[in-house]
Motif scaffolding. Structure first.
Motif, PDB file in Angstrom:
ATOM      1  N   ASN A 233       0.663  -1.328  -0.011  1.00  0.00           N
ATOM      2  CA  ASN A 233       0.096   0.077  -0.054  1.00  0.00           C
ATOM      3  C   ASN A 233       0.736   1.456   0.019  1.00  0.00           C
ATOM      4  OD1 ASN A 233      -2.982  -1.126   0.468  1.00  0.00           O
ATOM      5  ND2 ASN A 233      -1.780  -2.029   2.160  1.00  0.00           N
ATOM      6  N   TRP A 234       2.265   1.344   0.444  1.00  0.00           N
ATOM      7  CA  TRP A 234       2.633   2.542   0.632  1.00  0.00           C
ATOM      8  C   TRP A 234       4.220   2.809   0.071  1.00  0.00           C
ATOM      9  CZ3 TRP A 234      -0.558   5.914   2.185  1.00  0.00           C
ATOM     10  CH2 TRP A 234      -1.747   5.758   3.076  1.00  0.00           C
ATOM     11  N   GLN A 235       4.671   1.514  -0.091  1.00  0.00           N
ATOM     12  CA  GLN A 235       6.307   1.545  -0.561  1.00  0.00           C
ATOM     13  C   GLN A 235       6.375   2.318  -1.988  1.00  0.00           C
ATOM     14  OE1 GLN A 235       8.445  -2.481  -1.293  1.00  0.00           O
ATOM     15  NE2 GLN A 235       9.918  -1.693   0.205  1.00  0.00           N
ATOM     16  N   HIS A 236       7.468   3.090  -2.174  1.00  0.00           N
ATOM     17  CA  HIS A 236       7.722   3.783  -3.453  1.00  0.00           C
ATOM     18  C   HIS A 236       6.690   4.810  -3.644  1.00  0.00           C
ATOM     19  CE1 HIS A 236      10.502   0.753  -3.685  1.00  0.00           C
ATOM     20  NE2 HIS A 236       9.758  -0.178  -4.132  1.00  0.00           N
ATOM     21  N   THR A 237       6.001   5.290  -2.808  1.00  0.00           N
ATOM     22  CA  THR A 237       4.794   6.266  -2.790  1.00  0.00           C
ATOM     23  C   THR A 237       5.360   7.634  -2.284  1.00  0.00           C
ATOM     24  OG1 THR A 237       3.721   6.022  -0.688  1.00  0.00           O
ATOM     25  CG2 THR A 237       2.769   4.551  -2.701  1.00  0.00           C
ATOM     26  N   GLY A 238       6.521   7.747  -1.667  1.00  0.00           N
ATOM     27  CA  GLY A 238       6.969   8.828  -0.910  1.00  0.00           C
ATOM     28  C   GLY A 238       6.285   9.051   0.446  1.00  0.00           C
ATOM     29  N   PHE A 239       5.558   8.160   0.921  1.00  0.00           N
ATOM     30  CA  PHE A 239       4.960   8.277   2.371  1.00  0.00           C
ATOM     31  C   PHE A 239       5.864   7.268   3.142  1.00  0.00           C
ATOM     32  CE2 PHE A 239       1.621   9.761  -0.504  1.00  0.00           C
ATOM     33  CZ  PHE A 239       1.419  11.109   0.254  1.00  0.00           C
ATOM     34  N   LYS A 240       5.847   7.549   4.397  1.00  0.00           N
ATOM     35  CA  LYS A 240       6.905   6.811   5.452  1.00  0.00           C
ATOM     36  C   LYS A 240       5.876   6.348   6.516  1.00  0.00           C
ATOM     37  CE  LYS A 240      10.461   7.713   2.819  1.00  0.00           C
ATOM     38  NZ  LYS A 240      11.628   8.256   3.315  1.00  0.00           N
ATOM     39  N   GLU A 317      16.793  12.834   8.431  1.00  0.00           N
ATOM     40  CA  GLU A 317      16.834  13.428   7.010  1.00  0.00           C
ATOM     41  C   GLU A 317      16.483  12.493   6.301  1.00  0.00           C
ATOM     42  OE1 GLU A 317      17.148  16.529   6.301  1.00  0.00           O
ATOM     43  OE2 GLU A 317      16.981  16.621   8.803  1.00  0.00           O
ATOM     44  N   ARG A 318      16.629  11.176   6.333  1.00  0.00           N
ATOM     45  CA  ARG A 318      16.596  10.119   5.089  1.00  0.00           C
ATOM     46  C   ARG A 318      14.901   9.820   5.177  1.00  0.00           C
ATOM     47  NH1 ARG A 318      20.743  11.861   4.832  1.00  0.00           N
ATOM     48  NH2 ARG A 318      22.658  11.050   3.670  1.00  0.00           N
ATOM     49  N   PHE A 319      14.544   9.772   6.499  1.00  0.00           N
ATOM     50  CA  PHE A 319      13.090   9.459   6.602  1.00  0.00           C
ATOM     51  C   PHE A 319      12.280  10.525   6.212  1.00  0.00           C
ATOM     52  CE2 PHE A 319       9.393   9.476   9.387  1.00  0.00           C
ATOM     53  CZ  PHE A 319       8.888   8.067   9.252  1.00  0.00           C
ATOM     54  N   LYS A 320      12.502  11.762   6.209  1.00  0.00           N
ATOM     55  CA  LYS A 320      11.796  13.052   5.844  1.00  0.00           C
ATOM     56  C   LYS A 320      11.917  13.248   4.140  1.00  0.00           C
ATOM     57  CE  LYS A 320      12.067  15.689  10.063  1.00  0.00           C
ATOM     58  NZ  LYS A 320      12.436  17.161  10.760  1.00  0.00           N
ATOM     59  N   GLU A 321      13.134  12.548   3.599  1.00  0.00           N
ATOM     60  CA  GLU A 321      13.105  12.636   2.089  1.00  0.00           C
ATOM     61  C   GLU A 321      12.262  11.664   1.411  1.00  0.00           C
ATOM     62  OE1 GLU A 321      17.320  11.686   1.424  1.00  0.00           O
ATOM     63  OE2 GLU A 321      17.998  13.590   2.303  1.00  0.00           O
ATOM     64  N   LYS A 322      12.214  12.160   0.042  1.00  0.00           N
ATOM     65  CA  LYS A 322      11.414  11.137  -0.720  1.00  0.00           C
ATOM     66  C   LYS A 322      12.009   9.887  -0.946  1.00  0.00           C
ATOM     67  CE  LYS A 322       8.762  11.147  -4.989  1.00  0.00           C
ATOM     68  NZ  LYS A 322       8.344  11.725  -6.267  1.00  0.00           N
ATOM     69  N   ARG A 343       5.804  13.600   5.746  1.00  0.00           N
ATOM     70  CA  ARG A 343       5.551  12.327   4.999  1.00  0.00           C
ATOM     71  C   ARG A 343       5.016  11.282   5.977  1.00  0.00           C
ATOM     72  NH1 ARG A 343       7.781  12.452   0.054  1.00  0.00           N
ATOM     73  NH2 ARG A 343       9.233  14.281  -0.561  1.00  0.00           N
ATOM     74  N   ASN A 344       5.228  11.188   7.238  1.00  0.00           N
ATOM     75  CA  ASN A 344       5.072  10.007   7.978  1.00  0.00           C
ATOM     76  C   ASN A 344       3.469   9.985   8.046  1.00  0.00           C
ATOM     77  OD1 ASN A 344       5.428   8.308   9.984  1.00  0.00           O
ATOM     78  ND2 ASN A 344       5.873   9.721  11.860  1.00  0.00           N
ATOM     79  N   THR A 345       3.164   9.073   7.579  1.00  0.00           N
ATOM     80  CA  THR A 345       1.730   8.799   7.236  1.00  0.00           C
ATOM     81  C   THR A 345       1.237   7.579   8.130  1.00  0.00           C
ATOM     82  OG1 THR A 345       1.939   9.542   4.860  1.00  0.00           O
ATOM     83  CG2 THR A 345      -0.135   8.364   5.354  1.00  0.00           C
ATOM     84  N   VAL A 346       1.840   6.328   8.597  1.00  0.00           N
ATOM     85  CA  VAL A 346       1.211   5.359   8.965  1.00  0.00           C
ATOM     86  C   VAL A 346       2.059   5.039  10.361  1.00  0.00           C
ATOM     87  CG1 VAL A 346       0.585   2.872   8.888  1.00  0.00           C
ATOM     88  CG2 VAL A 346       0.905   4.309   6.611  1.00  0.00           C
ATOM     89  N   LEU A 347       1.132   5.070  11.551  1.00  0.00           N
ATOM     90  CA  LEU A 347       1.828   4.649  12.785  1.00  0.00           C
ATOM     91  C   LEU A 347       1.539   3.306  13.131  1.00  0.00           C
ATOM     92  CD1 LEU A 347       3.497   5.287  15.289  1.00  0.00           C
ATOM     93  CD2 LEU A 347       1.289   6.276  16.208  1.00  0.00           C
ATOM     94  N   TYR A 348       2.361   2.302  13.075  1.00  0.00           N
ATOM     95  CA  TYR A 348       2.224   0.878  13.518  1.00  0.00           C
ATOM     96  C   TYR A 348       2.478   0.800  15.193  1.00  0.00           C
ATOM     97  CZ  TYR A 348       2.393  -0.225   8.543  1.00  0.00           C
ATOM     98  OH  TYR A 348       2.186  -0.474   7.166  1.00  0.00           O
ATOM     99  N   LYS A 372      -1.749  13.728   0.949  1.00  0.00           N
ATOM    100  CA  LYS A 372      -2.087  12.799   1.967  1.00  0.00           C
ATOM    101  C   LYS A 372      -3.214  13.441   2.696  1.00  0.00           C
ATOM    102  CE  LYS A 372       0.138  12.516   6.634  1.00  0.00           C
ATOM    103  NZ  LYS A 372       1.482  12.955   7.329  1.00  0.00           N
ATOM    104  N   GLU A 373      -4.149  12.454   2.372  1.00  0.00           N
ATOM    105  CA  GLU A 373      -5.656  12.651   2.857  1.00  0.00           C
ATOM    106  C   GLU A 373      -5.773  12.376   4.492  1.00  0.00           C
ATOM    107  OE1 GLU A 373      -8.898  12.442  -0.288  1.00  0.00           O
ATOM    108  OE2 GLU A 373      -7.558  10.585  -0.363  1.00  0.00           O
ATOM    109  N   PHE A 374      -5.093  11.334   4.883  1.00  0.00           N
ATOM    110  CA  PHE A 374      -5.515  10.887   6.168  1.00  0.00           C
ATOM    111  C   PHE A 374      -3.866  10.520   6.868  1.00  0.00           C
ATOM    112  CE2 PHE A 374      -9.296   9.573   4.189  1.00  0.00           C
ATOM    113  CZ  PHE A 374     -10.167  10.142   4.784  1.00  0.00           C
ATOM    114  N   GLY A 375      -4.046  10.445   8.140  1.00  0.00           N
ATOM    115  CA  GLY A 375      -2.989   9.509   9.029  1.00  0.00           C
ATOM    116  C   GLY A 375      -3.646   8.318   9.438  1.00  0.00           C
ATOM    117  N   TYR A 376      -2.827   7.206   9.342  1.00  0.00           N
ATOM    118  CA  TYR A 376      -3.240   5.873   9.889  1.00  0.00           C
ATOM    119  C   TYR A 376      -2.632   5.158  10.973  1.00  0.00           C
ATOM    120  CZ  TYR A 376      -5.032   6.028   4.885  1.00  0.00           C
ATOM    121  OH  TYR A 376      -5.598   6.516   3.668  1.00  0.00           O
ATOM    122  N   ILE A 377      -3.585   4.889  11.637  1.00  0.00           N
ATOM    123  CA  ILE A 377      -3.076   4.239  13.337  1.00  0.00           C
ATOM    124  C   ILE A 377      -3.537   2.603  12.944  1.00  0.00           C
ATOM    125  CG2 ILE A 377      -3.236   4.112  15.605  1.00  0.00           C
ATOM    126  CD1 ILE A 377      -2.390   6.813  14.300  1.00  0.00           C
TER     127      ILE A 377
END
Length: 730
Positions: A233-240, A317-322, A343-348, A372-377
């Motif tokens: 669902n998220w890999q290679h989309t730029g979201f972390k 820095e790497r986490f914040k980058e695309k 870019r942080n979109t999902v919290l597991y 980004k429309e939502f954050g995901y928990i």
């Protein structure tokens, strides 16, 4: 001041500082912003700087005193413990009544010894507490003690204002299989030497949910689910994403699992960030029971990156980058508060959290970011329980008032249930058209406003499906047959979108949602429908046009539409170069399309007329344009400018002979302009003036060739038009 996490608390501090500075009744005001974390201090300092405010950062206790003594320092940021170190070395007091202390996360800092030290150094200051989370019921007495609330900007308000994103919650569980009998028997043997009371304590300690979620099999089960969920669902989309775990040993185990994943399609790039072992404030919590493996792991990191700060900065820095170098950060307690990465979109969540810690943690993914429309928990430990119960029933949040938590999290089911509605909205665009007639559906999208609505509604449907496919709830909510139908509809509309793009010469993307929608299509939709149309057909290349028409292989009308709209696209791009010429062609194409739409010509004639127009367009032929300038584009542009001005003033006198003379004038004026163009001439008023003078001299000298008198007003208008043509062609 309660200012919901992520909604601009730092900016509120800046604006408050500016308001205080502008208040004439406050002489020599001073604003001191106090935080209890290094990263928060850096963040607020940068915000003040970026907003153009004069700000200084206290580097030590002595530095804080020096900054306070200098009345020229309007804004100071400082970490709370600097007050303690300052008072140990110097009994300094600033008695000013015009000092304003803004205490960040004040529910942690507005009371006790820390607050007492601030009051000793700044006894007469105004103290304003800020918090990003609502106060607990027990803390509301503290708020009243310090003057009550000045302002609340609640979670619900922030979401409605789109200052932060809504959070979608989904509870997932590892498929645990516990052999209770065997565990009890083993525990009895293990604890046999202990007293009965000690056995109870030991059993209680290791029966917590945290301990259960530290066992190797549970870690592997959750790690596999995270790998699958993130990669699909998220890999290679730029979201972390972030993964919160109970202990350092657990964090290292998770990372080893991700690193050693055998299936290449499920590999995720991760890094761990946790409090170092020499940080005494958190040592007991984070490093308790951490074995030599964890210590050795930490030492290897420090050796490789040459220090804790360097390592953390590199990872963050790497986490914040695309880039995909760091896709998931695994954390224990650090970076669960006061950490901004849009870019942080999902919290597991694989560790229990309660109250402020929980709200602080889930707010890591509510920051605004393009697309980004939502954050995901994604909750693996049942923190919030069932979201169809009232918020007051959540044991993890029961310390808060229900009204303060309104809108904190939304059940992902509510979004999933919107899938049929979004599909209906898409079909509503075609409500007057036979759904089985593909040609009629595509023709219905001829007008640009209807096409734009189609693209928008299709994008919304694709995005809601992306949310649905990422959740287990989707497969519980709908049958396999329904899910396949939703997928088939997406395939159908995606195929239509590509066909319409070709037909009407458009390349439409999903704009900022492209990475996520592309991920959805790649994962869940057949590859034959997800290719992107990027190659443009050169309408002047006969071979390419014919090949495209054969490959397109649809109705005559769709082929005519494709050629017509590609010509319109070229005309639009070139219009400024020769407005008279291209406008006439644009009108001719529009007229032909209109005749077909009204049914006054059939498909065959529509295609024949469009192909003839393309041939004339390619050769430069148009009725009324003399042959000597058909292949001279710039001379033809000057001819068009002169013709339009002279037609307005001497229309009835423009004979074929006069048109030939105007064509000759177009060639001469093109020569004058070309001779005078030098580098950056458009920024050189002297060159432009010289052009006007030489064109004017030519017109006055040759005015008799047209057979009528040129007034100075007409010459001025010709000069204006000719200079415009020159600027758009040279």
């Amino acid at each position: 001041i309660w200012h919901t996490q992520g909604s601009g608390k730092s900016l509120t501090m800046v604006i408050l500082s500016k308001s205080i500075a502008l208040e004439k009744s406050i002489k020599d005001p001073r604003v001191v912003v106090v935080t209890d974390r290094i990263r928060l201090d850096k963040q607020i300092y940068k915000t003040f700087q970026n907003c153009g405010k004069n700000v200084k950062k206290a580097k030590s206790g002595n530095d804080l005193i020096a900054l306070l003594k200098d009345k020229g320092n309007e804004n100071i940021t400082v970490i709370l413990d600097k007050f303690q170190t300052a008072l140990k070395r110097n009994d300094f007091t600033d008695p000013s009544v015009n000092s304003f202390v803004l205490v960040d996360e004040s529910h942690r800092s507005q009371y006790g010894s820390a607050h007492a030290r601030m009051k000793r150094m700044l006894p007469n200051a105004v103290y304003i507490g800020f918090t990003g989370t609502p106060l607990l019921k027990t803390e509301k007495n503290t708020a009243r003690k310090f003057g009550g609330f000045i302002h609340k900007y609640t979670i619900d308000q922030a979401v409605k204002d789109k200052a932060v994103l809504p959070l979608l919650y989904e509870g997932r569980s590892a498929k645990l299989s516990v052999n209770k009998q065997q565990i009890d028997k083993g525990f009895e043997r293990l604890s046999a030497p202990l007293s009965e009371a000690a056995q109870r304590d030991l059993k209680k300690k290791f029966a917590t949910i945290s301990r259960i979620y530290e066992s190797e099999q549970v870690i592997e089960e959750i790690a596999f689910d995270i790998s699958e969920h993130f990669c699909k669902n998220w890999q290679h989309t730029g979201f972390k994403a972030q993964l919160a775990v109970p202990r350092i040993n657990t964090a290292i185990r998770y990372q080893k699992y991700f690193e050693n994943q055998a299936d290449p399609s499920l590999r995720v790039n991760t890094s761990v960030v946790f409090t170092p072992p020499d940080s005494r404030s958190s040592y007991d919590d984070v490093w308790r029971d951490a074995g030599s493996e964890a210590i050795n792991y930490w030492n290897r990191l420090m050796e490789k990156y040459r220090g804790q700060e360097e390592y953390e900065n590199y990872v963050i820095e790497r986490f914040k980058e695309k880039s995909d170098e760091v896709e998931i950060i695994i954390v224990v307690s650090k970076l669960l508060t006061g950490f901004d990465a849009p870019r942080n979109t999902v919290l597991y969540l694989a560790k229990p959290l309660v109250e402020h810690n929980l709200l602080q943690a889930i707010a890591r993914v509510n920051r605004l970011f393009e697309g980004k429309e939502f954050g995901y928990i994604i909750d693996y430990v049942g923190i919030l329980g069932k979201l169809d119960e009232a918020l007051t029933h959540y044991s993890a949040l029961e310390g808060f008032e229900e009204e303060d938590l309104q809108g904190a999290v939304l059940d992902i089911k509510a979004e999933i249930r919107k899938v049929p509605a979004k599909l209906d909205e898409l079909w509503d665009i075609f409500k007057s058209v036979d759904r089985k007639d593909l040609e009629a559906l595509e023709r219905h999208l001829g007008p640009k406003d209807i096409r734009d609505s189609f693209y928008e509604k299709l994008s919304a449907y694709a995005r809601i499906l992306q949310i649905a496919f990422s959740s287990d709830e989707f497969y519980r909510e709908y049958s396999n047959r329904q899910i396949e139908a939703f997928r088939d509809e997406l395939k159908f509309f995606q195929k239509m979108r590509l066909s319409v793009q070709q037909r009407y010469a458009e390349v439409i993307s999903y704009k900022e949602y492209e990475p996520r929608v592309r991920k959805l299509l790649d994962t869940h939709v057949g590859a034959d429908y997800v290719e992107q149309v990027t190659e443009q057909v050169n309408i002047f290349d006969e071979k390419m046009v014919q090949e495209t028409l054969v490959a397109y292989g649809k109705t005559l009308a769709s082929k005519a539409d494709m050629i017509a709209h590609r010509m319109k696209k070229v005309i639009s791009e070139r219009m400024e170069k020769d407005e008279a010429y291209y406008r006439k062609f644009s009108e001719l194409i529009e007229e032909t399309i209109h005749l077909f739409r009204e049914g006054r010509i059939d498909e065959k004639e529509y295609l024949a007329r469009i192909l003839k127009t393309r041939k004339d367009f390619q050769s430069g032929y148009m009725e009324g344009i003399p042959e000597i300038i058909r292949d001279k584009e710039t001379a033809r542009a000057f001819f068009g400018a002169l013709s339009e001005v002279l037609s307005d003033t001497h229309g009835s006198e423009i004979t074929e002979k006069v048109r030939d003379e105007i064509a000759g004038a177009g060639i001469e004026i093109a020569g004058i302009v070309e001779k005078l163009t030098i580098r950056d001439w458009k920024r050189n008023p002297d060159i432009q003036k010289k052009m006007e003078n030489e064109i004017e001299d030519y017109l006055i000298e040759h005015r008799k060739i047209f057979g009528f008198e040129l007034t100075f007003d007409v010459i001025d208008e010709i000069l204006n038009r000719c200079l415009k043509v020159a600027k758009n062609n040279y």
